[in-house]
Design a protein around this motif. Structure first.
Motif, PDB file in Angstrom:
ATOM      1  N   SER A 658       0.820  -1.219   0.000  1.00 57.06           N
ATOM      2  CA  SER A 658       0.000   0.000   0.000  1.00 57.06           C
ATOM      3  C   SER A 658       0.850   1.263   0.000  1.00 57.06           C
ATOM      4  CB  SER A 658      -0.888   0.019   1.239  1.00 57.06           C
ATOM      5  OG  SER A 658      -0.058   0.068   2.404  1.00 57.06           O
ATOM      6  N   GLY A 659       2.141   1.118   0.371  1.00 58.06           N
ATOM      7  CA  GLY A 659       3.035   2.282   0.417  1.00 58.06           C
ATOM      8  C   GLY A 659       3.500   2.646   1.811  1.00 58.06           C
ATOM      9  N   CYS A 660       2.859   2.074   2.851  1.00 57.51           N
ATOM     10  CA  CYS A 660       3.233   2.470   4.225  1.00 57.51           C
ATOM     11  C   CYS A 660       4.327   1.559   4.798  1.00 57.51           C
ATOM     12  CB  CYS A 660       2.006   2.432   5.125  1.00 57.51           C
ATOM     13  SG  CYS A 660       1.460   0.753   5.516  1.00 57.51           S
ATOM     14  N   THR A 693       6.001   5.633   8.519  1.00 56.91           N
ATOM     15  CA  THR A 693       6.116   6.025   7.104  1.00 56.91           C
ATOM     16  C   THR A 693       6.821   7.375   6.973  1.00 56.91           C
ATOM     17  OG1 THR A 693       4.117   4.753   6.648  1.00 56.91           O
ATOM     18  CG2 THR A 693       4.781   6.347   4.964  1.00 56.91           C
ATOM     19  N   LYS A 717       4.275   6.705  -3.671  1.00 57.76           N
ATOM     20  CA  LYS A 717       3.206   5.812  -3.211  1.00 57.76           C
ATOM     21  C   LYS A 717       2.983   6.004  -1.696  1.00 57.76           C
ATOM     22  CE  LYS A 717       3.673   1.183  -3.608  1.00 57.76           C
ATOM     23  NZ  LYS A 717       3.531  -0.199  -4.104  1.00 57.76           N
ATOM     24  N   ALA A 718       4.090   6.162  -0.948  1.00 57.20           N
ATOM     25  CA  ALA A 718       3.991   6.375   0.507  1.00 57.20           C
ATOM     26  C   ALA A 718       3.276   7.698   0.803  1.00 57.20           C
ATOM     27  CB  ALA A 718       5.389   6.380   1.119  1.00 57.20           C
ATOM     28  N   SER A 720       1.115   9.276  -1.153  1.00 55.39           N
ATOM     29  CA  SER A 720      -0.316   9.110  -1.483  1.00 55.39           C
ATOM     30  C   SER A 720      -1.039   8.414  -0.331  1.00 55.39           C
ATOM     31  CB  SER A 720      -0.489   8.271  -2.754  1.00 55.39           C
ATOM     32  OG  SER A 720       0.061   8.934  -3.843  1.00 55.39           O
ATOM     33  N   TRP A 721      -0.385   7.389   0.230  1.00 54.52           N
ATOM     34  CA  TRP A 721      -0.995   6.659   1.353  1.00 54.52           C
ATOM     35  C   TRP A 721      -1.207   7.603   2.549  1.00 54.52           C
ATOM     36  CZ3 TRP A 721       0.529   5.681   6.375  1.00 54.52           C
ATOM     37  CH2 TRP A 721      -0.237   4.733   7.093  1.00 54.52           C
ATOM     38  N   GLN A 725      -4.729   9.006   4.587  1.00 56.53           N
ATOM     39  CA  GLN A 725      -5.007   8.777   6.027  1.00 56.53           C
ATOM     40  C   GLN A 725      -5.559  10.017   6.720  1.00 56.53           C
ATOM     41  OE1 GLN A 725      -4.600   5.481   6.846  1.00 56.53           O
ATOM     42  NE2 GLN A 725      -4.003   5.556   4.687  1.00 56.53           N
TER      43      GLN A 725
END
Length: 752
Positions: A658-660, A693, A717-718, A720-721, A725
């Motif tokens: 997911s990126g985290c 993250t 990607k991180a 975006s995650w 949140q």
């Protein structure tokens, strides 16, 4: 089987004494003149065979030989005719020279030097022109290959193998001298090489002309790679070259030819949105020659690729050697579960699958149905040591409508014809990675290209003065990428006034938006340049016709072949159906005694064994036929030792699909801290994954900015995650994270 090494127990001297190479680079076209000096020190007449690689798209355009004071210039003739002339000359006691392209791979040539008398010397001059490819860092790459790695012939192949004698580099019995002259409309900023160079000498105050040469005494024990950098290299340019005065107006060589270098600029709005869909298929070479550092680097690269894929895409990983394997029976949706399963399998991958059978896995991939609204992107990693290059490229071309193909040639000796051909026919991008390069930056650049929206409906429109017409010589453009060069060749027929100007417009559709780029250029031809543009244009057209010939049959095939031979003879550029032949009529005195064959050794990077060649024709002499066999017994000690696992890869391996990142002891260790040190400063209202993250992102920006192109996509990607949140106290987290890790990375630098 006959093992490699010097030719026989007496270690008889090999006749190739020295190689001199002069390189002239104008903008991004290279003209290469090689002089090979032979001497027969034996007491018998001798035939020498020298097998060597050239760039796959090179246009070989001149071949001559000097024996004593006599110079003979070779002519291009139909291949069978050239062979007959060569054999007739040798049997009647004349000297002859034959230069030809391999039937299976257009980047391998063999040169037969026929019947050198005892004590006699011969000097052979070979000239070719080639386009220089643009690298990820905007350098133009020229490579002079020293190595012919043995090419693997697929099982059941009828082709006879060639005997190439490879020797350790320290015993290569000939020397190399190499000099380069570079000129460009824009200043030359620097020239780098993998071999020691003398200092760059500028020839004018504008610094648009310079010379450079290899430090003396270079042992030709590896490829010589030059990287040439210009200021503002990405400006579109046009070169108009006047035709040959002696050629007929209206013919390719008689008319002016224009070469356009186009660099499309895409709107920023489109480029900032990275695609979140696609089917990513990775095909990894696990043949024996990938052993050691190469397979380790490939495994690490696959880790980075998998971590960088967008959620919602599909993927699969195939590997091949003598047979092929896949991780999933069909492409699967990218998730934490499928990513972990794939990474586990990647860890176990070794260079343990034997030969290099790339055709069958490609057929299998193409037999899988495409997934609706998930464009297929194929990534091929290979050291490119295959013998059936043309067959492989043909298969990719037949399937070019269903995918884009990105290819990576790993290590010295990777076939440029194979790697460039896969990308060209698959509408993708090719990269070469020598054993000293890090694979990851180049691969991640290609992943960024694959995530760019596919450019559709590409057309090239010409606007020329009255009386001038244009004939396209290049195949239609099938792929455009931001900042990547596309070359277009065209023949200009007719007359116009001196001051006339032309304009070319490239139109295309990008993510549903119509776009265009324009280039205005002067029609006044450049001063005499030795016709490199005409020859490259002829080679481009010959390449297209050869492809057409392979896809046709019967009368059409014969017609296309005839066209290729005519064009090859007219332009003086070699093709698959022609060869250069030079015969020294001399005094015709019949040679006494049998003819001895000496295969000139090429330096090797690895141990190998070769089969015996077969006899050909009426004279009992060993003449190598064209193509290579391979036995994988590479020892790891030949290859550079790799350091322990990189801290960057350690951190990356902990990222979730997911990126985290998760706050655990493994993350603390990767950050160089204890669990307690990492947990204590976390703001109370923030959940552990958000904190973990942000720490990982600060560490990447603080420690690894020099490798940003490797982790940029997974960091996006991180980010975006994190945005998804809606986490509170982000500013507080960034400040606390900086204090913990000892950096001062700003929140906006992190993309937050």
């Amino acid at each position: 089987m006959k093992c490699c090494g010097l030719l026989n127990a007496e270690k008889e001297p090999v006749p190739l004494k020295s190689v001199e190479v002069e390189l002239e680079v104008r903008a991004h076209v290279a003209t290469v003149v090689s002089t090979l000096n032979y001497e027969n020190k034996e007491d018998k007449p001798l035939e020498a065979v020298f097998v060597f690689p050239l760039p796959g798209d090179a246009a070989v355009c001149h071949f001559s030989a000097k024996i004593g004071q006599t110079e003979i210039v070779a002519e291009v003739k139909e291949k069978q005719k050239a062979h007959e002339e060569y054999d007739d000359a040798l049997s009647s006691g004349q000297q002859a020279f034959l230069l030809e392209e391999s039937d299976q791979s257009p980047d391998i040539f063999s040169l037969s030097v026929g019947s050198l008398r005892p004590g006699e010397s011969a000097s052979i001059r070979l000239e070719y022109v080639t386009e220089l490819a643009v690298q990820a860092d905007e350098g133009l790459r020229f490579c002079l290959p020293a190595v012919i790695n043995p090419r693997y012939q697929p099982q059941g192949s009828e082709d006879v193998c060639i005997q190439v004698t490879s020797v350790p580099a320290s015993l290569v019995p000939y020397s190399l001298s190499f000099s380069a002259r570079v000129s460009s409309p824009r200043p030359v900023s620097k020239v780098e090489s993998n071999c020691p160079l003398d200092a760059l000498q500028y020839l004018n105050t504008e610094q648009t002309q310079a010379t450079v040469k290899l430090v003396g005494g270079h042992k030709f024990d590896r490829d010589v790679e030059l990287l040439i950098y210009y200021k503002d290299a990405h400006q579109p340019t046009a070169v108009v070259e006047a035709g040959q005065a002696s050629a007929k107006p209206g013919s390719l060589m008689g008319d002016p030819v224009v070469m356009l270098s186009l660099y499309p600029e895409f709107p920023q709005a489109v480029m900032s949105s990275v695609a979140s869909c696609g089917e990513f298929v990775f095909l990894l070479d696990r043949s024996g020659s990938m052993d050691g550092a190469r397979i380790k680097s490939a495994r690490e690269t696959l880790l980075l690729l998998l971590k960088s894929l967008p959620m919602g895409c599909y993927f699969n990983i195939y590997s091949f050697g003598s047979n092929h394997e896949h991780i999933f029976s069909e492409s699967v949706e990218y998730s934490q579960k499928t990513m972990e399963e794939a990474l586990k399998k990647i860890e176990e991958m070794g260079a343990d699958l034997g030969g290099t059978e790339i055709l069958e896995p490609l057929k299998h991939i193409y037999s899988q149905p495409c997934i609706p609204s998930q464009p297929r992107q194929l990534f091929v990693f290979t050291d490119g040591e295959v013998g059936n290059t043309k067959e492989v490229i043909n298969l990719v071309r037949k399937n070019s409508g269903s995918h884009r193909c990105f290819s990576f040639g790993i290590g010295e000796g990777a076939s440029s014809a194979l790697i460039n051909g896969l990308a060209k026919e698959g509408g993708g991008h090719a990269q070469f990675i020598t054993d000293t390069d890090r694979m990851q930056p180049k691969v991640m650049q290609s992943l960024r290209f694959s995530l760019q929206p596919a450019v559709m409906d590409i057309s090239v429109k010409w606007d020329l003065p009255k009386g001038v017409s244009v004939t396209a010589l290049s195949p239609p453009i099938t792929a455009l990428f931001q900042g990547q060069r596309s070359l277009v060749y065209a023949q200009l027929t007719g007359q116009s006034s001196e001051a006339a100007e032309g304009c070319v417009t490239v139109k295309y559709s990008l993510a549903g938006h119509p776009s265009q780029n324009q280039l205005h250029f002067s029609l006044k031809p450049a001063e005499d340049t030795g016709l490199p543009v005409h020859r490259l244009a002829a080679r481009t057209l010959i390449g297209s016709l050869e492809m057409e010939e392979r896809g046709s049959g019967g009368d059409k095939e014969e017609g296309v072949k005839k066209k290729v031979v005519e064009l090859s003879v007219q332009s003086g550029v070699s093709s698959a159906f022609t060869a250069f032949i030079a015969v020294n009529k001399g005094d015709g005195e019949v040679l006494q005694g049998p003819l001895v064959v000496r295969n000139v050794p090429t330096p090797r990077m690895m141990a190998c064994c070769m089969p015996m060649p077969q006899y050909r024709n009426s004279i009992s002499r060993l003449i190598p036929m064209r193509d290579y066999c391979y036995q994988s017994d590479v020892s790891e000690s030949c290859l550079p030792k790799q350091p322990p696992r990189d801290p960057l890869l350690q951190l990356v391996s902990l990222q979730k699909a997911s990126g985290c990142w998760v706050l655990d002891p493994a993350l603390a260790a990767a950050l160089g801290k204890t669990s307690e040190e990492v947990e204590k400063p976390k703001p109370a209202s923030v959940n552990q994954e958000v904190w973990a993250t942000i720490l990982a992102l600060i560490w990447l920006h603080g420690f690894k900015m020099d490798a940003q192109e490797e982790w940029e996509l997974l960091a996006m990607k991180a980010v975006s995650w994190l945005h998804a949140q809606n986490a509170p106290c982000v500013t507080e987290c960034v400040e606390a994270g900086n204090a913990l890790l000892g950096f001062n990375v700003q929140k906006d630098a992190l993309g937050l």
